[in-house]
Design an enzyme around this catalytic site. Structure first.
Site, PDB file in Angstrom:
ATOM      1  N   LEU A   1      21.254  19.369  27.415  1.00  0.00           N
ATOM      2  CA  LEU A   1      21.983  18.193  26.674  1.00  0.00           C
ATOM      3  C   LEU A   1      21.863  18.703  25.110  1.00  0.00           C
ATOM      4  O   LEU A   1      21.949  19.500  24.061  1.00  0.00           O
ATOM      5  CB  LEU A   1      21.854  16.798  25.762  1.00  0.00           C
ATOM      6  CG  LEU A   1      21.527  16.118  27.449  1.00  0.00           C
ATOM      7  CD1 LEU A   1      21.537  14.251  27.218  1.00  0.00           C
ATOM      8  CD2 LEU A   1      22.880  16.004  28.321  1.00  0.00           C
TER       9      LEU A   1
ATOM     10  N   ALA B   1      25.481  18.870  22.684  1.00  0.00           N
ATOM     11  CA  ALA B   1      26.704  18.474  22.099  1.00  0.00           C
ATOM     12  C   ALA B   1      26.361  18.044  21.221  1.00  0.00           C
ATOM     13  O   ALA B   1      28.054  18.121  19.962  1.00  0.00           O
ATOM     14  CB  ALA B   1      27.571  17.815  23.358  1.00  0.00           C
ATOM     15  N   GLY B   2      25.448  17.631  20.226  1.00  0.00           N
ATOM     16  CA  GLY B   2      25.589  16.760  19.227  1.00  0.00           C
ATOM     17  C   GLY B   2      26.009  17.613  17.788  1.00  0.00           C
ATOM     18  O   GLY B   2      25.631  19.168  18.135  1.00  0.00           O
TER      19      GLY B   2
ATOM     20  N   ARG C   1      22.489  15.517   9.353  1.00  0.00           N
ATOM     21  CA  ARG C   1      21.251  15.699   8.748  1.00  0.00           C
ATOM     22  C   ARG C   1      21.187  17.394   8.713  1.00  0.00           C
ATOM     23  O   ARG C   1      20.182  17.454   7.810  1.00  0.00           O
ATOM     24  CB  ARG C   1      20.288  15.048   9.705  1.00  0.00           C
ATOM     25  CG  ARG C   1      20.564  13.263   9.751  1.00  0.00           C
ATOM     26  CD  ARG C   1      19.706  12.970  10.119  1.00  0.00           C
ATOM     27  NE  ARG C   1      17.924  12.856   9.621  1.00  0.00           N
ATOM     28  CZ  ARG C   1      16.841  12.366  10.430  1.00  0.00           C
ATOM     29  NH1 ARG C   1      17.099  12.059  11.527  1.00  0.00           N
ATOM     30  NH2 ARG C   1      15.548  12.669   9.834  1.00  0.00           N
TER      31      ARG C   1
END
Length: 446
Positions: free
Chosen positions: A11, A13-14, A18
């Site tokens: 994963l 995709a973020g 921050r």
């Protein structure tokens, strides 16, 4: 390792808001490579049949980086970031026809160990969740276990005091049978504050169908996720500390370990000596018995046994140093092969060149390899002698045992055994220096 085939879903995709960066979080570098490269490298331990990386924010950049790191990895696009369960759903179509175990990793969690992944791959349970005993459980989801394994995952906000006292927490990493994932993911709902689909719902759904759900534990350090620049810096420090310790254990001499910086794939053979303030970029191999003196930078290169490099040398991608080659101070080498016994003492640039064995390259030599449009090759034969301050204008060949005079500009091929001199004839004017200085001073009024 189990004979059961394995696939990886990573994963990535973020956005990682921050990090305060326009760069996707998984492309920030750790140990010289993007964060996602660490997950991909660790995943190779299970010899996956297929790899899918889920990209979202900055998908084009992620796709390009992953293509360099692992050309066989497929890219799934998660256009809207609707949770981890939703992300895995985007990946499943690229696993059509795959029957085996799927391990879900995170592109911003770089330290998952190979042994941990092998245990996840070989486990007999239908679903396996990776947990760890947290020194400070904080707001992690708690893993509630019983005689039959994992009973449920309880998010901190939903936990009572007794559940919050549990120190076994969820890492987010999960392994499950591919067919089971396909069956259960459509049942994951989004009735939560964020309106997202969470992978953490899978264990409860599997348990409800009578499937076995278990926990594998690892050390907390393996689960370190990177969310801020401060955490990235801490992870770099941890990575470098481990890399230095591993090099010392493998028989490498580090003169001042704390000043040597490694990349993820740095390989150094035993009895090599590495001086202080040496930086290894990606894709470097230093063979046994070689020595890298202080203040060198190496990237994309190979240094053979018995070679010495530095101090203050730079080896760029494509540099290949044969046995007993000597590269001295303030020498830069790029996309060039130096055969056995070549000596390049100091203040030299060699680019797009092949230097034959036992050739000596004088100080200040430059291969003029770029004409503003294309790169051109320089070929120098064995046992040649290149005089100091020689400009070799590529494409050009200097033959075996040939010589160039100091200060020469070589624009034509030099045959074997020949001496080439390409410089203006010296003219001496007696007394002219004094008269010229007097005239200049008078003009200035001194």
């Amino acid at each position: 390792m189990s004979d059961n085939p394995v696939a990886l879903i990573v994963l990535a995709a973020g956005q990682g808001s921050r990090m305060q960066s326009d760069l996707p979080k998984v492309l920030h570098r750790l140990g010289g490579v993007p964060l996602v490269g660490h997950a991909l490298a660790a995943g190779r331990a299970v010899e996956p049949e297929r790899i899918v990386v889920v990209a979202g924010h900055g998908a084009d950049a992620v796709k390009k980086a992953v293509g360099k790191l692992d050309p066989e990895a497929a890219i799934a696009l998660q256009e809207e970031q609707l949770g981890t369960g939703h992300a895995v759903q985007q990946a499943l179509p690229l696993l059509d026809g795959f029957e085996g175990r799927v391990i879900v990793l995170y592109g911003d969690t770089p330290f998952i160990g190979e042994d941990t992944l092998l245990e996840l791959a070989a486990h007999s349970a239908d679903v396996v969740v990776l947990g760890f005993e947290a020194a400070d459980p904080g707001r992690y989801g708690r893993l509630v276990t019983g005689p039959e394994g994992l009973e449920r995952i309880v998010e901190f906000k939903d936990a009572d005091e007794a559940t919050r006292a549990i120190r076994l927490v969820n890492s987010g990493v999960l392994a499950a049978d591919a067919a089971l994932l396909r069956a259960l993911l459509p049942k994951v709902g989004n009735a939560n504050a964020a309106g997202e689909y969470y992978l953490t719902d899978i264990p409860a759904l599997a348990r409800a169908e009578g499937r076995s759900v278990q926990v594998v534990t690892c050390h907390e350090a393996e689960t370190l996720g990177i969310n801020t620049r401060e955490e990235l810096a801490a992870a770099e420090a941890a990575f470098q500390s481990r890399a230095r310790a591993r090099a010392l254990e493998d028989g490498v001499t580090l003169t001042d370990p704390s000043t040597v910086w490694f990349a993820l794939d740095t390989y150094i053979g035993r009895d090599a000596i590495i001086g202080q303030n040496v930086v290894f970029g990606p894709d470097v191999t230093v063979e046994s018995g070689a020595e890298i003196l202080p203040f060198c930078h190496l990237e994309g290169c190979h240094v053979s046994s018995g070679a010495t490099v530095g101090p203050f040398a730079r080896l760029r991608p494509g540099a290949e140093l044969g046995g007993d080659v000597h590269v001295g101070n303030f020498v830069e080498i790029k996309n060039s092969v130096l055969d056995e016994g070549v000596k390049v003492g100091h203040l030299t640039y060699l680019g797009d060149a092949h230097i034959g064995e036992a050739t000596n390259i004088g100080a200040g030599t430059v291969t003029c390899n770029y004409d503003g449009v294309g790169k051109h090759r320089t070929e120098i034969g064995a046992n040649a002698f290149i005089g100091s301050d020689t400009m070799l204008v590529a494409p050009v060949r200097v033959g075996a045992r040939a010589m160039t005079g100091s200060g020469s500009v070589i624009t034509e091929d030099v045959p074997d055994d020949a001496l080439a001199i390409g410089r203006a004839r010296q003219v001496t004017k007696p007394g002219l220096a004094t008269r010229l200085m007097q005239a200049l001073r008078q003009k200035k009024g001194q």
